[in-house]
Design a protein around this motif. Structure first.
Motif, PDB file in Angstrom:
ATOM      1  N   GLY A  77       0.832  -1.205   0.000  1.00  0.00           N
ATOM      2  CA  GLY A  77       0.000   0.000   0.000  1.00  0.00           C
ATOM      3  C   GLY A  77       0.864   1.251   0.000  1.00  0.00           C
ATOM      4  N   MET A  78       1.972   1.217   0.752  1.00  0.00           N
ATOM      5  CA  MET A  78       2.860   2.385   0.796  1.00  0.00           C
ATOM      6  C   MET A  78       3.555   2.612  -0.545  1.00  0.00           C
ATOM      7  N   ASP A 174      -7.536   7.527  -0.104  1.00  0.00           N
ATOM      8  CA  ASP A 174      -7.164   6.205   0.400  1.00  0.00           C
ATOM      9  C   ASP A 174      -8.487   5.495   0.716  1.00  0.00           C
ATOM     10  N   THR A 198      -3.159  -5.122   0.906  1.00  0.00           N
ATOM     11  CA  THR A 198      -2.842  -5.988   2.044  1.00  0.00           C
ATOM     12  C   THR A 198      -4.087  -6.221   2.893  1.00  0.00           C
ATOM     13  N   LYS A 199      -5.049  -5.336   2.782  1.00  0.00           N
ATOM     14  CA  LYS A 199      -6.216  -5.363   3.656  1.00  0.00           C
ATOM     15  C   LYS A 199      -7.371  -6.121   2.994  1.00  0.00           C
TER      16      LYS A 199
END
Ligand SMILES: *Cc1c(COP(=O)(O)O)cnc(C)c1O
Length: 382
Positions: A77-78, A174, A198-199
């Protein structure tokens, strides 16, 4: 979009499949090649160009879910958020950022932007007037996060997108907490939509990935930067992500239902001081959430009464795990003050309402009665 939009669950299950022409298998094959022929081909493929077959096709699913022309998949995500920011910001530019955002995003901006001479302003609040007040002549991007982490505040997506349009500033969101199932920010005019995959995209706590969706024009800009920064995802993990996303609708719908039930139940619990969940009528932005979300999401936060030790409480839970991250099929809790927001000072945390006793609850797919029983037995131990 000329094509009539498919339902979200249909998109999850079908869009972006790679047809197995050779063996007629039911699911997309994995292409692990890091080397492809370059003569007589339309696309020169290479993993770090974000265009291997699995990357290209899964991107179509994400773009379809967000109603955007294109998407890209990243190694985290980053990576998604940093590549997106750096595509639209250069030395001397300015970004307006919502004050209540994911700790990692906030750290990235505070630690890296000064080195690059990129200016930033964190808003005072999350009303559209707060964003407007922070705009400068050199503002190139406005970034929001709704529902926010960890207090589930709701930002008016359309109001901020309209502000961006009026001022000629690109807007990004986001969308991780809502997931593509509970919120479609593109419907309100937001230019760029990013996710920590990731979520909820992954949903089984075993994948680290990210994604951004937007217009072709914007995605071309992001691609130009991304091929240099190199944060692409391995094709094996892309394939895993495709498999996970097929059931995202089912998972998130069930998790959202469970979260609503748990929020209502916690609200009535004598040991609980506050519950933060946009689905509750007493949430300050409940009506706004209802108007811009398909569902209220599966994340909530709560504070135990002052005399109860929240760390002890989390240790006493048996079924619900006290662990980092969120959005898995299993329920998890964490203390933002000790994890995601630990790099902020006590003063900064207090200013944005993240108390030491705050517990963030990522609600899973379990039977609700078992979640309630677990919380009850843990409270009894205090
Ligand atoms: C986890 C998360 C991120 C960062 O994603 P990674 O996959 O950990 O890099 C960004 N935004 C939100 C809201 C998140 O929850």
């Amino acid at each position: 979009m000329s094509k009539k939009k498919l339902g979200l669950n249909t998109i999850c299950a079908h869009v972006g499949e790679i047809k197995d022409e050779q063996f007629k298998g039911a699911v997309s094959p994995i292409y692990l090649s890091s080397s492809y022929e370059f003569l007589d081909v339309d696309i020169k493929r290479y993993p770090r160009y974000f265009n291997t077959p699995n990357q290209e096709y899964l991107s179509k699913k994400i773009a379809a879910l967000e109603g955007k022309e294109m998407a890209m998949i990243f190694g985290s995500g980053m990576a998604a958020i940093s590549h997106m920011f750096l595509a639209f910001l250069k030395a001397g530019d300015h970004i307006v950022v919502q004050n209540t955002i994911y700790g990692g995003t906030s750290n990235f901006i505070r630690e890296e932007f000064p080195k690059l001479n990129i200016e930033f302003t964190f808003t005072n609040g999350y009303n559209v007037s707060d964003f407007e007040a922070a705009i400068k002549p050199n503002t190139k991007l406005i970034h929001i996060e709704t529902p926010s982490n960890p207090l589930l505040t709701i930002t008016n997506i359309k109001a901020v997108a309209d502000l961006g349009k009026k001022e000629g500033i690109i807007t990004s969101i986001d969308n991780t907490f809502a997931s593509s199932i509970n919120q479609t920010p593109g419907d309100f005019g937001v230019d760029l939509i990013m996710h920590s995959a990731t979520k909820y995209f992954g949903g089984h706590s075993d994948i680290c990935a990210g994604a951004v969706a937007g217009s072709k024009e914007h995605m071309d800009k992001i691609w130009n930067v991304s091929k240099n920064l190199g944060g692409s995802l391995s094709d094996f993990t892309v394939w895993m992500l495709e498999r996970s996303m097929k059931t995202m609708g089912l998972r998130v719908e069930k998790q959202t239902k469970n979260a609503y039930k748990m929020a209502k139940w916690l609200e009535k619990n004598d040991a609980v001081k506050n519950v933060f969940y946009p689905g509750l009528k007493n949430h300050p932005e409940h009506k706004l959430a209802k108007s811009q979300m398909h569902g209220f999401g599966a994340m909530l936060s709560f504070e135990l009464k002052d005399d109860l030790d929240s760390v002890k409480f989390q240790k006493a839970l048996k079924l619900i795990k006290a662990s980092m991250s969120l959005a898995g099929v299993e329920s998890t809790v964490l203390s933002p003050a000790q994890t995601s927001h630990s790099l902020l000072s006590q003063e900064e945390r207090d200013a944005i309402g993240i108390t030491d006793g705050l517990i963030r609850f990522s609600v899973g797919i379990e039977s609700v009665k078992d979640l309630k029983n677990d919380i009850n037995q843990a409270l009894k131990q205090l």
